[in-house]
Scaffold this motif. Structure first.
Motif, PDB file in Angstrom:
ATOM      1  N   TYR B 311      -0.183 -13.647 -43.328  1.00 47.56           N
ATOM      2  CA  TYR B 311       0.217 -14.996 -43.730  1.00 47.56           C
ATOM      3  C   TYR B 311       1.668 -14.996 -44.203  1.00 47.56           C
ATOM      4  N   ASN B 313       3.999 -12.971 -43.390  1.00 47.47           N
ATOM      5  CA  ASN B 313       4.866 -12.782 -42.226  1.00 47.47           C
ATOM      6  C   ASN B 313       4.949 -14.038 -41.376  1.00 47.47           C
ATOM      7  N   SER B 314       3.819 -14.709 -41.201  1.00 44.39           N
ATOM      8  CA  SER B 314       3.844 -15.885 -40.328  1.00 44.39           C
ATOM      9  C   SER B 314       4.615 -17.030 -40.984  1.00 44.39           C
ATOM     10  N   CYS B 315       4.694 -17.051 -42.293  1.00 45.43           N
ATOM     11  CA  CYS B 315       5.462 -18.104 -42.966  1.00 45.43           C
ATOM     12  C   CYS B 315       6.937 -17.759 -43.077  1.00 45.43           C
ATOM     13  N   THR B 316       7.247 -16.458 -43.216  1.00 39.83           N
ATOM     14  CA  THR B 316       8.639 -16.091 -43.466  1.00 39.83           C
ATOM     15  C   THR B 316       9.383 -15.691 -42.202  1.00 39.83           C
ATOM     16  N   GLY B 317       8.632 -15.298 -41.172  1.00 40.62           N
ATOM     17  CA  GLY B 317       9.295 -14.801 -39.968  1.00 40.62           C
ATOM     18  C   GLY B 317       9.621 -13.327 -40.075  1.00 40.62           C
ATOM     19  N   PHE B 358      -0.484 -21.561 -57.583  1.00 39.65           N
ATOM     20  CA  PHE B 358      -1.738 -22.259 -57.266  1.00 39.65           C
ATOM     21  C   PHE B 358      -2.401 -21.697 -56.024  1.00 39.65           C
ATOM     22  N   HIS B 359      -1.565 -21.251 -55.095  1.00 41.23           N
ATOM     23  CA  HIS B 359      -2.000 -21.093 -53.719  1.00 41.23           C
ATOM     24  C   HIS B 359      -1.339 -19.844 -53.154  1.00 41.23           C
ATOM     25  N   GLU B 360      -1.881 -19.353 -52.095  1.00 38.77           N
ATOM     26  CA  GLU B 360      -1.292 -18.191 -51.437  1.00 38.77           C
ATOM     27  C   GLU B 360       0.171 -18.454 -51.063  1.00 38.77           C
ATOM     28  N   CYS B 361       0.507 -19.731 -50.818  1.00 36.26           N
ATOM     29  CA  CYS B 361       1.889 -20.029 -50.431  1.00 36.26           C
ATOM     30  C   CYS B 361       2.862 -19.749 -51.570  1.00 36.26           C
ATOM     31  N   ASP B 362       2.371 -19.864 -52.834  1.00 39.08           N
ATOM     32  CA  ASP B 362       3.244 -19.550 -53.965  1.00 39.08           C
ATOM     33  C   ASP B 362       3.517 -18.048 -54.026  1.00 39.08           C
ATOM     34  N   MET B 364       3.457 -16.146 -51.348  1.00 38.05           N
ATOM     35  CA  MET B 364       4.340 -15.934 -50.191  1.00 38.05           C
ATOM     36  C   MET B 364       5.794 -16.226 -50.585  1.00 38.05           C
ATOM     37  N   GLU B 365       6.002 -17.312 -51.353  1.00 37.24           N
ATOM     38  CA  GLU B 365       7.369 -17.631 -51.761  1.00 37.24           C
ATOM     39  C   GLU B 365       7.960 -16.521 -52.618  1.00 37.24           C
ATOM     40  N   ALA B 368       9.139 -13.825 -50.549  1.00 33.60           N
ATOM     41  CA  ALA B 368      10.371 -14.200 -49.842  1.00 33.60           C
ATOM     42  C   ALA B 368      11.580 -14.148 -50.778  1.00 33.60           C
ATOM     43  N   ILE B 369      11.358 -14.561 -52.045  1.00 34.50           N
ATOM     44  CA  ILE B 369      12.467 -14.512 -53.010  1.00 34.50           C
ATOM     45  C   ILE B 369      12.871 -13.057 -53.248  1.00 34.50           C
TER      46      ILE B 369
END
Lengths: 523, 628
Positions: B311, B313-317, B358-362, B364-365, B368-369
């Motif tokens: 996930y 990788n698929s969000c960040t490239g 809250f979420h896996e996307c947080d 992921m961020e 990325a940071i």
């Protein structure tokens, strides 16, 4: 006058062949030769007029002369400063001494100041009590001529008693179109001349190519909207569809809730947002969607913990003036997801024709059919409202530029790469990205551009990937990612036109003249 | 975004190294902070001038959801971990010797339900304050109050010297007249009623009074000897105030929102547990709820979440392994380990200091940071689509261009205006069915959303008195009308309007502008008497207070298009054959009435023209609409 001088010059040339020195001419209406500066200026005017018709040519010669300045003239007429001071004073013991104040009245401030000093230095005058008296009665009435020479002149120039004057005189020859007739030359080619054929024989006044043309009388477009057009074209060139944003009034639901902005967020304060008193509440949005949005806020879902904060339906239905065009984007995305939800928007056969099949799943033709998702690139540039106090950089209303890209498996690298292209199309080459917080995007990136004039990085926009808590309640499949970014239209416009005060750009206080004279925009 | 000022030298000491301003700015930028200001130069300047100077400060902007960065303690802790100089601290609850039975208790009375029902607390034992840490402790509470606590409305914090109090405590709500204590900074006792009056004059407290003032009962915390601890969310008692010498701190937090209550008590406790004898330990407190159940606060247990390398990788490239992702997450103070049974899965434990996740996307961020946004590869989305402008924009642009070519200048007045501008000054009455009204404007200039473009044009002329005559201006933009059939109870309408101002009014000039626009839109001019024409526009004399009598006309449009749908289409065809037309009024034009000019302070006659462009939208390839 000019014409009579012109005639004199032409006649003289006709009889003498040339004029070696225009100072020898006797200008009509005068009795002596034109030796004065003014007379030569009048002759110059006549010569230029003749030159423009190529009737004469001339050479300019300069002569330097000296003339007395006002001070020099006074000294020549009334004697030197010191002599005048001396002359008004009584001889020592032969009368009341004159005090400095009185002296000033007698001979004037300047003469008193300069003359006193020199007379003292020469020993001509002296003090007696508070006043001044003559000390000597020398034979200073002798006068004579100064010896000549550049050194003396330079000294007098330095003392500002004489000034140098440049004079001109001219040597005149016949020109290509010499004639003794000064028939008025034509200034323009006219229809009559074409008809009569006189254009062939007429002489033409030389055109002054240094002068400005006549201002046009057409209208003008507003500079901010010229920049809007440029940015809109950038979007269109990149294949974006313009979103309908004709909805200044939004509900708390569309402006905030649907975007996963918590109900307690400060942006929803009365301090920051214009709420409406009439009408004050919206009709309810589609119930199932409303409930999904409410649930993801209050209890979480779609893999999120949610805000777990109290929910007030009142906050959702409150009407307000949109604080961002993302409210309109949210509505568009909701429509884009209609097919994914299994809903059919009436008469939408052509609706998605400008979208393509999902590019990331080009090999997997089945997915698109199953979940109904079609990718989209959308943009808008329209007004938004903030309950701000107006100052040089803030207005209660401004334009937001917004872009949205929706596709399967878009990545942050796509967003960053795309931003670089988008901003380079606006002439901004150097950009970098700072992690930031925004309730509806994760990750959120503030875009900074290097400002060569300010020599520092300045924030130029915001961007991010919309949160799953916003997209999934709309019905988007999990692998659909949506990029969004926004910037104000005013900021780049102010930079483009070097404007510091936004009120001189937007609003009724803008000067119409500035609008008329704002250059075109080509980023 | 909140800004936190930290002592520069102290921060360098905590970080174990000194940074130049540029280096620190870069570090902040990468982490997602913004260095607003470094006051070093200013301070040095002041010292040179012999002026009083404080120690150099760094003013750092903090993302609004990172409450753990609202103090120097939290910033230093996060950056040290980010710089890989230390591991993230592990916060620990330490029970008294006797275990749970020895816990200090607070009993919540059911009466609090009426005003501020939620309560949490924590104890920091054997703390040692310095002047700086004490100030920072107070400042953090203030920062929390201003941000997540929404100016104490949702949550309020009180801190006390525990050694001055006698547990157990109780939290109640009582009538203000029956509450009496000496508040912080006073020796005299006041009733709660008196305090409400007393604090009206104190700027820093007056803004909180409204939260409880009109309630019949006020929240109040007592110890077992009826000594008041605090009256949240207004003030603590003077008796239990903390000082530099306080060794044991009792933190009380009251709220109307459970989630925020927990976040706040965790923040205060975790941030300052650093100063406890055994750092990062907190003593919990037992809360006895009105229903008899008990709850132990604070709950600082880490939340376990699952993230997937696929996930991320698929969000960040990127193409990172799970181990690499876990390493990145550690730099963001998130303890992460790869699931031995599933190499794609990473178990992430979220510390109590990171309620923003809250979420896996947080997660992921954060990865990325840590990787660095500016280190990510540049790609270009392969999404291939066809560009398309909006029909209304295209239409509007046609009219704008034609009118500019006709010698008129485009202006851009504001959309919000005063009620007078929109109604009274145009000699129009407000029927309360037309304009959308603003409830909370800061100035009278913004009372309504305009329903006509004319006032903005007239104000522009007023402000351009010095411009040579004639003044010829126009605008094509939106106005808003109430519309009770729509979800948002309002609709925008794109109008076009022009005003001509000269020594004579020039009705025929604005009339010409109408004719020109219509000609370019291929709408034929027809006679007002012509019932045989299938489509066209005409003008017809009217009476309107805005215009000079006998010099005013309405503009009518006869549309060729019938509403689609078989029955109405058929009906349309029949009507058309019978010459029954539904001509709609689309606008008006005329010489402005002198009383209107007077109101707008214009000394020259003017003619105005305004009409809606909506009927002329070209049926483009169907675009989505925002209409309901």
């Amino acid at each position: 006058m000019s014409e009579s001088i012109q005639q004199l010059i032409l006649d003289t040339l006709d009889t003498q062949g040339s004029i070696a020195d225009t100072r020898t001419l006797v200008v009509p209406g005068t009795s002596h030769a034109a030796t004065s500066h003014d007379a030569q200026l009048a002759i110059l005017g006549a010569l230029n007029s003749l030159l423009s018709r190529e009737m004469v040519t001339y050479e300019t010669n300069e002569v330097i002369s000296h003339a007395l300045t006002a001070e020099g003239a006074q000294i020549a007429n009334e004697g030197s400063h010191e002599a005048r001071v001396w002359s008004v004073l009584p001889l020592k013991g032969q009368g009341e001494p004159i005090n400095p104040g009185q002296l000033k009245k007698e001979v004037g401030d300047e003469t008193a100041k300069v003359g006193q000093g020199r007379a003292f230095k020469n020993g001509w005058i002296g003090k007696e009590g508070a006043g001044l008296v003559k000390l000597v009665m020398p034979t200073i009435f002798r006068t004579g001529n100064l010896s000549s020479g550049e050194k003396v002149l330079a000294d007098l120039r330095k003392r500002k008693l004489i000034a140098q004057k440049k004079g001109q005189w001219f040597a005149v020859m016949k020109g290509a179109n010499f004639s003794t007739s000064i028939a008025k030359p034509e200034t323009d080619l006219t229809a009559d001349m074409l008809t009569s054929g006189s254009w062939k024989t007429s002489t033409y006044k030389k055109y002054n190519f240094e002068a400005e043309g006549i201002p046009t009388s057409g209208g003008a477009l507003h500079p901010l909207l010229k920049v809007r057009e440029e940015i809109r074209n950038n979007f269109l060139e990149m294949g974006f569809c313009e979103m309908p944003t004709q909805s200044f009034v939004e509900s708390g639901f569309w402006c905030f809730d649907a975007l996963f902005v918590p109900q307690q967020h400060p942006a929803r304060d009365l301090q920051d947002t214009f709420y409406l008193s009439d009408p004050s509440h919206s009709l309810p949005p589609q119930e199932a969607y409303y409930n999904r949005v409410k649930t993801v806020h209050v209890d979480g879902g779609f893999g999120s913990a949610g805000y777990r904060a109290p929910w007030q339906p009142e906050e959702s239905s409150k009407l307000l003036l949109r604080t961002h065009t993302t409210a309109s984007s949210a509505h568009m995305l909701y429509k884009l997801a209609a097919k994914c939800r299994g809903e059919d928007i009436e008469d939408d056969t052509k609706e998605f024709t400008h979208g393509a099949a999902s590019t990331k799943d080009a090999n997997d033709k089945t997915t698109a059919k199953v979940d109904g998702f079609r990718p989209a690139k959308l943009f808008s540039i329209d007004r938004v409202f903030r309950n701000e106090t107006m100052d040089a950089t803030h207005l209660a209303e401004f334009h937001q530029v917004e872009g949205v890209v929706a596709d399967r498996n878009l990545t942050l690298a796509d967003l960053i790469g795309f931003m670089r292209v988008f901003f380079s199309k606006m002439g901004i080459e150097q950009v970098r990205f700072k992690p930031a917080y925004n309730p509806y995007t994760e990750p959120s990136l503030e875009i900074f551009a290097f400002h060569p004039m300010l020599n520092k990085w300045v924030e130029v926009g915001n961007s991010g990937m919309f949160r799953p808590e916003m997209l999934e309640p709309m019905g988007f499949p999990k692998d659909v990612r949506v990029h969004g970014w926004g910037l104000s239209l005013e900021r780049p416009t102010m930079i483009r036109y070097g404007i510091n005060n936004i009120r001189t750009l937007v609003g009724h206080k803008t000067s119409i003249e500035n609008i008329e004279n704002s250059p075109a925009v080509m980023f | 975004m909140p800004t936190v000022a930290v002592d520069k030298a102290d921060l360098w000491e905590r970080l174990g190294q000194e940074f130049t301003t540029d280096e620190f700015d870069k570090l902040c930028f990468d982490y997602g902070l913004e260095l607003d200001e470094d006051t070093t130069e200013e301070v040095e300047e002041n010292i040179k001038k012999g002026l009083p100077a404080e120690r150099p400060q760094l003013k750092i902007e903090i993302p609004a959801n990172r409450y753990d960065l609202l103090c120097i303690e939290g910033i230093a802790r996060a950056l040290l971990v980010f710089l890989q100089k230390q591991d993230a601290p592990k916060y620990k609850l330490v029970y008294p010797k006797g275990g749970e039975s020895d816990l200090l208790t607070v009993k919540i009375d059911p009466s609090t339900a009426a005003i501020r029902p939620l309560f949490a607390c924590a104890i920091l034992r054997n703390i040692k304050f310095t002047e700086k840490s004490y100030a920072s402790f107070i400042d953090l509470q203030d920062k929390l109050h201003q941000n997540i606590c929404r100016r104490r409305q949702l949550v309020a914090i009180g801190t006390h010297d525990l050694d001055t109090l006698t547990p157990p405590f109780r939290y109640e709500a009582k009538a203000p007249s029956t509450i009496k204590f000496a508040p912080l900074g006073k020796t005299q006792e006041y009733t709660a009623e008196e305090l409400m009056t007393l604090y009206e004059g104190e700027k820093h407290l007056a803004k909180y009074l409204h939260i409880i003032r009109d309630s019949p009962v006020y929240p109040i915390i007592y110890d077992s000897k009826d000594q008041v601890l605090s009256m949240p969310p207004i003030i603590n008692s003077d008796h239990s105030k903390i000082t530099l010498n306080t060794r044991n701190v009792f933190i009380d937090v009251t709220a109307t929102d459970q989630t925020k209550l927990d976040i706040v008590v965790n923040m205060v406790a975790t941030m300052f547990s650093e100063y406890c004898e055994e750092p990062f330990t907190i003593e919990p407190v037992k809360i006895i709820l009105p229903n008899g159940q008990s709850r132990i606060t604070p709950d600082i247990s880490a939340r376990q979440m699952t993230a997937h390398a696929s996930y991320v990788n698929s969000c960040t490239g990127l193409r990172l392994s799970s181990t690499e992702v876990a390493t990145l997450l550690k730099r963001m103070s998130l303890e992460a380990s790869v699931n031995p049974d599933n190499s794609d899965e990473i178990t992430v434990s979220i510390p109590p200091t990171r309620p923003d996740i809250f979420h896996e996307c947080d997660i992921m961020e954060d990865a990325a940071i840590a990787y660095g946004f500016n280190n990510l590869p540049d790609k270009f989305p392969a999404t291939s689509t066809v560009g398309q402008p909006l029909a209304i924009s295209k239409l509007s642009d046609v009219v704008r261009l034609e009118w500019a070519l006709a010698g008129f200048i485009e202006v851009l007045p504001l959309i919000l205006c005063s009620h007078e501008d929109n109604f009274e000054w145009l000699n129009h009455e407000d029927d309360n069915k037309t304009a959308v009204k603003i409830a909370n404007p800061k100035t009278l200039e913004f009372q309504v959303v305009r329903t006509t473009l004319v006032p903005g044009l007239l104000k522009t002329i007023r402000e351009n008195r010095s411009h040579a005559l004639p003044i010829k201006i126009f605008e094509s933009s939106d106005v808003v009308f109430k519309d009770t059939t729509r979800e948002r109870q309002a609709r925008n309408e794109r109008h076009a309007a022009a005003v001509y101002c000269n020594k004579s009014a020039g009705f025929e000039i604005v009339h010409g502008m109408l004719d020109r626009a219509m000609k370019m839109l291929e709408i034929p001019r027809i006679s007002s008497q012509d019932s045989s024409a299938t489509t066209g526009y005409y003008i017809k004399e009217t009476t309107d207070g805005m215009y000079f009598p006998g010099r005013a006309a309405n503009i009518y449009y006869r549309s060729k298009a019938r509403p689609s749908g078989t029955i109405s289409e058929l009906k349309g065809r029949v009507e058309s054959a019978l010459h029954i037309h539904h001509d709609v009024q689309i606008g008006s034009l005329g010489i402005l009435h002198p009383t209107v000019l007077e109101k707008f302070e214009i000394n020259f006659p003017c003619s105005a023209l305004e009409f809606t462009l909506e009927p002329f939208k070209k049926q483009m390839q169907k675009v989505w609409t925002n209409e309901d």
